[in-house]
Design an enzyme around this catalytic site. Structure first.
Site, PDB file in Angstrom:
ATOM      1  N   ASN A 191       0.838  -1.201   0.000  1.00 47.65           N
ATOM      2  CA  ASN A 191       0.000   0.000   0.000  1.00 47.65           C
ATOM      3  C   ASN A 191       0.874   1.252   0.000  1.00 47.65           C
ATOM      4  O   ASN A 191       0.642   2.197  -0.757  1.00 47.65           O
ATOM      5  CB  ASN A 191      -0.903   0.027   1.231  1.00 47.65           C
ATOM      6  CG  ASN A 191      -1.840  -1.162   1.321  1.00 47.65           C
ATOM      7  OD1 ASN A 191      -2.106  -1.833   0.324  1.00 47.65           O
ATOM      8  ND2 ASN A 191      -2.336  -1.427   2.511  1.00 47.65           N
TER       9      ASN A 191
ATOM     10  N   ARG B 266      -3.823 -17.045   5.912  1.00 45.42           N
ATOM     11  CA  ARG B 266      -2.536 -16.801   5.264  1.00 45.42           C
ATOM     12  C   ARG B 266      -1.499 -17.887   5.544  1.00 45.42           C
ATOM     13  O   ARG B 266      -0.319 -17.715   5.217  1.00 45.42           O
ATOM     14  CB  ARG B 266      -1.991 -15.441   5.709  1.00 45.42           C
ATOM     15  CG  ARG B 266      -1.514 -15.416   7.130  1.00 45.42           C
ATOM     16  CD  ARG B 266      -1.328 -14.074   7.762  1.00 45.42           C
ATOM     17  NE  ARG B 266      -0.749 -13.008   6.981  1.00 45.42           N
ATOM     18  CZ  ARG B 266      -0.697 -11.741   7.385  1.00 45.42           C
ATOM     19  NH1 ARG B 266      -1.192 -11.406   8.568  1.00 45.42           N
ATOM     20  NH2 ARG B 266      -0.167 -10.804   6.640  1.00 45.42           N
TER      21      ARG B 266
ATOM     22  N   GLY C 101      -1.242   9.414  17.592  1.00 43.79           N
ATOM     23  CA  GLY C 101      -2.694   9.532  17.615  1.00 43.79           C
ATOM     24  C   GLY C 101      -3.154  10.966  17.791  1.00 43.79           C
ATOM     25  O   GLY C 101      -2.709  11.885  17.079  1.00 43.79           O
TER      26      GLY C 101
ATOM     27  N   ALA D 254      -5.145   1.462   5.872  1.00 41.56           N
ATOM     28  CA  ALA D 254      -4.063   2.067   5.078  1.00 41.56           C
ATOM     29  C   ALA D 254      -3.812   3.537   5.377  1.00 41.56           C
ATOM     30  O   ALA D 254      -3.075   4.195   4.650  1.00 41.56           O
ATOM     31  CB  ALA D 254      -4.286   1.875   3.579  1.00 41.56           C
TER      32      ALA D 254
ATOM     33  N   ASP E 154      -0.275   3.422   6.179  1.00 39.92           N
ATOM     34  CA  ASP E 154       0.484   3.007   4.995  1.00 39.92           C
ATOM     35  C   ASP E 154       0.635   4.171   4.017  1.00 39.92           C
ATOM     36  O   ASP E 154       1.715   4.392   3.465  1.00 39.92           O
ATOM     37  CB  ASP E 154      -0.217   1.843   4.291  1.00 39.92           C
ATOM     38  CG  ASP E 154      -0.479   0.662   5.199  1.00 39.92           C
ATOM     39  OD1 ASP E 154       0.238   0.533   6.213  1.00 39.92           O
ATOM     40  OD2 ASP E 154      -1.393  -0.120   4.907  1.00 39.92           O
TER      41      ASP E 154
END
Length: 328
Positions: free
Chosen positions: A40, A110, A234, A263, A266
């Site tokens: 991403n 996964r 944050g 994302a 990202d």
């Protein structure tokens, strides 16, 4: 912003895993996509500074979804020279459910992901990657590897650093992917020690190191030799440091609406690193990255449309031209 002429020859390599992404859209329906934290970031890097050659270092299978994933890479102008192919493994899959505030919950499949054995696959058939200017990796990418392969990856990254590449690490801690926080701490220590640029989250460091505040993170990163870092704290904002000194503080500025936080970090990492590779200042890079991330959370899924990001970039650069921030 005028991209430096030298940027055209810059090469950014991201290491990690891409998975099939299923986004719940209601009525038991899902939207199919492809995503992974470092991928991403790489896509957002390429979209913000198209002149950079963005290379993905990973592995996929030979199954239908793997083939579609390779096409997805190419559609997003990602160089696939570093993507190995496995004959007996496929790609991972995850699903996202978001609540009314945009916070996410995930389910993963996964275990048979080819990316988990990427180091072995690359040993069998080493890719010809050529010179690399920056390598970007994350705690998630480390966590999917065996400890032996973690060591192999960090050795490879150190080799690139020895050749002059900048190394960037994002902690991106997921507790379920480690054998306890102590396990993560051992490997994060090693990752930070081979890195020039760090993008730690305060929440990650609270979980892994029991750091209580931004200054604790700063003291730690200085002790392991990181030269540059942006601490994402944050609601406290973002704190950019160089050689231990605060060079920019970006106050928290919530998006007008928050649909999906997937994302956000990202996109921040990708745009930040692309600008730093283009030799923009830390302040400029943080502001650009923040603008991108604020847009990303207003859309569902990890990768927003090219047009949406292009609009953000245009507004950001227009503000720069109006004197809000000038750099390069």
């Amino acid at each position: 912003m005028n991209v430096d002429k030298g940027t055209q020859s810059k090469r950014l390599m991201a290491v990690g895993e891409c998975m099939v992404e299923l986004i719940h859209t209601g009525n038991d329906s899902c939207k199919l996509g492809f995503a992974g934290d470092t991928l991403n970031a790489l896509i957002y890097s390429k979209r913000w500074v198209p002149e950079i050659d963005c290379i993905f270092f990973s592995a996929v299978g030979l199954d239908t979804f793997s083939t579609k994933m390779m096409s997805f890479f190419e559609q997003n102008d990602i160089n696939t020279v570093g993507v190995a192919r496995s004959k007996n493994r496929n790609v991972g899959l995850y699903s996202i459910v978001t609540d009314e505030s945009g916070e996410r919950s995930f389910d993963y499949w996964r275990d048979q992901s080819a990316a988990k054995v990427m180091m072995s696959l690359h040993k069998i058939e080493p890719p010809e990657l050529g010179p690399i200017d920056m390598v970007y990796f994350s705690g998630i990418g480390l966590s999917i590897l065996s400890d032996t392969d973690k060591n192999e990856l960090l050795t490879l990254i150190q080799q690139y650093r020895d050749r002059g590449a900048l190394i960037a690490f994002d902690s991106n801690y997921r507790p379920s992917m480690w054998n306890g926080y102590q396990h993560a701490q051992v490997w994060f220590d090693r990752a930070y020690r081979v890195s020039d640029i760090a993008l730690p989250g305060l929440d990650d460091h609270k979980s892994v190191y029991h750091h209580g505040c931004v200054q604790d993170v700063v003291d730690y990163l200085s002790s392991v030799g990181c030269n540059e870092y942006v601490v994402k704290a944050g609601a406290q904002g973002m704190f950019g440091y160089q050689e231990g000194g605060l060079v920019h503080y970006q106050a928290f500025n919530p998006a007008p609406s928050q649909i999906d936080t997937t994302a956000a970090g990202d996109s921040f990492a990708g745009v930040y690193l692309a600008n730093r590779l283009a030799e923009k200042s830390i302040e400029f890079s943080i502001k650009a990255a923040d603008a991108a991330a604020r847009e990303v959370v207003q859309h569902a899924g990890a990768i927003i449309s090219k047009d949406a990001l292009a609009s953000v970039k245009a507004r950001f650069l227009a503000n720069c031209n109006e004197g809000v921030l000038v750099d390069g």
